[in-house]
Design a protein around this motif. Structure first.
Motif, short mmCIF file in Angstrom:
data_model
loop_
_atom_site.label_atom_id
_atom_site.label_comp_id
_atom_site.label_asym_id
_atom_site.label_seq_id
_atom_site.Cartn_x
_atom_site.Cartn_y
_atom_site.Cartn_z
N LEU A 23 10.30 22.40 -5.84
CA LEU A 23 9.33 21.97 -4.60
C LEU A 23 8.14 21.34 -4.88
O LEU A 23 7.69 20.54 -4.63
CB LEU A 23 9.22 23.25 -3.62
CG LEU A 23 10.08 23.58 -2.86
CD1 LEU A 23 9.71 25.11 -2.03
CD2 LEU A 23 10.78 22.54 -1.87
N ALA A 24 7.33 22.16 -6.15
CA ALA A 24 6.38 21.40 -6.69
C ALA A 24 6.52 20.09 -7.33
O ALA A 24 5.70 19.15 -7.22
CB ALA A 24 5.67 22.48 -7.52
N ALA A 25 7.74 19.85 -8.11
CA ALA A 25 7.79 18.62 -8.70
C ALA A 25 8.11 17.58 -7.70
O ALA A 25 7.93 16.35 -7.80
CB ALA A 25 9.19 18.85 -9.50
N ILE A 26 8.55 17.87 -6.54
CA ILE A 26 8.76 16.89 -5.48
C ILE A 26 7.39 16.44 -4.70
O ILE A 26 6.94 15.41 -4.36
CB ILE A 26 9.61 17.16 -4.31
CG1 ILE A 26 11.22 17.14 -5.03
CG2 ILE A 26 9.62 16.39 -3.31
CD1 ILE A 26 12.05 17.88 -4.36
N ALA A 27 6.66 17.66 -4.45
CA ALA A 27 5.52 17.46 -3.42
C ALA A 27 4.21 16.98 -4.27
O ALA A 27 3.35 16.17 -3.79
CB ALA A 27 5.06 19.08 -3.22
N PRO A 29 3.99 14.60 -6.89
CA PRO A 29 3.92 13.12 -6.64
C PRO A 29 3.79 12.47 -5.16
O PRO A 29 3.00 11.46 -5.33
CB PRO A 29 5.25 12.80 -7.58
CG PRO A 29 5.76 13.69 -8.07
CD PRO A 29 5.13 14.93 -7.27
N GLN A 30 4.20 13.06 -4.42
CA GLN A 30 4.20 12.66 -3.11
C GLN A 30 2.77 12.67 -2.65
O GLN A 30 2.10 11.88 -1.88
CB GLN A 30 5.09 13.46 -1.91
CG GLN A 30 6.35 13.23 -2.16
CD GLN A 30 6.74 11.62 -1.97
OE1 GLN A 30 6.22 10.99 -1.21
NE2 GLN A 30 7.51 11.01 -2.74
N TYR A 31 1.86 13.75 -2.94
CA TYR A 31 0.72 13.91 -2.65
C TYR A 31 -0.17 12.76 -3.29
O TYR A 31 -1.12 12.44 -2.66
CB TYR A 31 0.29 15.52 -3.22
CG TYR A 31 -1.22 15.64 -2.68
CD1 TYR A 31 -1.94 15.68 -1.52
CD2 TYR A 31 -2.03 15.55 -3.93
CE1 TYR A 31 -3.40 16.05 -1.42
CE2 TYR A 31 -3.60 15.85 -3.63
CZ TYR A 31 -4.11 15.95 -2.39
OH TYR A 31 -5.60 16.12 -2.17
N ALA A 36 -3.48 8.07 -3.08
CA ALA A 36 -3.76 6.71 -3.43
C ALA A 36 -3.85 5.69 -2.11
O ALA A 36 -4.54 4.71 -1.98
CB ALA A 36 -2.55 6.13 -4.61
N ARG A 37 -2.60 5.98 -1.42
CA ARG A 37 -2.78 4.92 -0.03
C ARG A 37 -3.77 5.18 0.76
O ARG A 37 -4.47 4.40 1.38
CB ARG A 37 -1.49 5.55 0.61
CG ARG A 37 -0.23 4.78 0.25
CD ARG A 37 1.04 4.98 1.28
NE ARG A 37 0.89 6.42 1.86
CZ ARG A 37 1.82 7.23 1.79
NH1 ARG A 37 3.00 6.75 1.33
NH2 ARG A 37 1.90 8.41 2.27
N SER A 38 -4.53 6.35 0.76
CA SER A 38 -5.69 6.80 1.68
C SER A 38 -6.92 5.90 0.96
O SER A 38 -7.76 5.56 1.86
CB SER A 38 -5.85 8.01 1.71
OG SER A 38 -6.18 8.85 0.41
N GLU A 39 -6.88 5.96 -0.29
CA GLU A 39 -7.94 5.20 -1.06
C GLU A 39 -8.33 3.69 -0.58
O GLU A 39 -8.94 3.34 -0.28
CB GLU A 39 -7.94 5.55 -2.46
CG GLU A 39 -8.54 6.64 -3.01
CD GLU A 39 -8.58 6.92 -4.56
OE1 GLU A 39 -8.23 5.73 -5.34
OE2 GLU A 39 -8.45 7.98 -5.06
N VAL A 40 -6.91 3.25 -0.71
CA VAL A 40 -6.65 1.71 -0.51
C VAL A 40 -6.89 1.46 1.02
O VAL A 40 -7.79 0.61 1.52
CB VAL A 40 -5.30 1.00 -0.67
CG1 VAL A 40 -5.14 -0.20 -0.24
CG2 VAL A 40 -5.12 1.33 -2.38
N SER A 41 -6.55 2.29 1.86
CA SER A 41 -6.86 2.12 3.28
C SER A 41 -8.22 2.34 3.85
O SER A 41 -8.90 1.74 4.55
CB SER A 41 -5.86 3.21 4.14
OG SER A 41 -4.60 2.98 3.87
#
Length: 146
Positions: A23-27, A29-31, A36-41
């Motif tokens: 679960l950590a290996a998936i979560a 990178p998604q986080y 990153a998306r929030s910084e650009v937005s």
């Protein structure tokens, strides 16, 4: 006399640790992608907040030279700064946001440029960026290689 089971076996604990690891290996990178998306937005929202005052300046023939001339205080900008407000004496004024040297997009820029009314776009504003990760760049912003 039968013995009651107490606690978990070693294999049960190892299975739980393996599931948490997956679960950590998936979560993680998604986080990171979300951050990153929030910084650009956030940077694009800062630029978009200047679009209306900039358009008003164009219509009135003003030539602002800084974001403060358009009504934005320096303390209102996060994770970067408005580094350029230029071209208001031409047909294609632009406003440039440059990211800080900390974070995901060190030194990258997002630019809002007003299109000339003569080129058929009706004088709208165009967003361009040199961030080459299309997963984090909004669809309304074009990626440039320069």
């Amino acid at each position: 006399m039968e013995r009651q089971q107490r606690g978990f076996t070693l294999i049960e604990l190892m299975i739980v640790v393996a599931i948490i690891g997956i679960l950590a290996a998936i979560a993680i990178p998604q986080y990171q992608n979300y951050v990153a998306r929030s910084e650009v937005s956030s940077a694009l929202a800062t630029l978009k907040s200047l679009q209306t005052p900039a358009e008003l300046a164009v219509q009135e023939g003003d030539t602002p030279s800084a974001a403060s001339d358009l009504g934005l205080s320096d303390s209102a900008v996060q994770n970067g700064e408005i580094t350029s407000v230029t071209g208001f004496d031409t047909d294609t004024p632009s406003i440039v946001f440059t990211f800080d040297d900390e974070g995901n997009f060190q030194g990258s820029t997002i630019t809002l440029t007003r299109q000339s009314e003569d080129d058929g776009t009706g004088g709208g504003w165009r967003c361009t960026t040199n961030i080459d990760n299309e997963d984090v760049v909004p669809d309304s912003c074009d990626i440039t290689t320069s």
